[in-house]
Design a protein around this motif. Sequence first.
Motif: not given
Length: 193
Positions: A96-106, A70-73
Amino acid sequence: MSRPAAVEAPWMVLIGPAGTGKTTLGREIAARTRRPFVDLDAAADGYYAEAGWSIDKLRERITAVGRLAAEAEWEPARAHAVARAVADHPGAVMALGAGHTSYTDHRHLVTVRTALSRCPDQVRLLPSPNREISLSVLRRRCTESKGRSWIIDGHDFLAGWLDDPGTEQLATRTIYTRDETPAQTTARLLPGG
């Protein structure tokens, strides 16, 4: 020949894993500098909606496919939120929350990097230069303040955010807060500190 107009952007952006004190420090820095403070975790719902997402949809997808999938979506909506918030809040101090700078899709990291490239100061906050000490401190803080360890379905989100190379690349500097009070860290973060 006229010069191009300066691009307005947040004055300072705080990034890093959950539990690093981005919101606490952001509020303190904003108060000391008389700037507005924006916590994207608290302000992102409207931006997520523009991208067809919501926290309710995230919860539904977590139930359907698990937290990690779900995080990836959700990544396109998070990247969209960063880009829009940066454009909407010139001169602000932004967390910025942690998820706003961490991505699996470049591609989504590139969107965020492009948006943040207009910001003069992108500060990555960590408790210590030692990974294990940082992880221990962050886990304790998250458990005490939010009641969660960030180990979900066998995946350690907190360690992932701490180790995320994209977040590290976004930072113009990294500040180790160690055992400082928020006021002490704020003094070091401000110009002349």
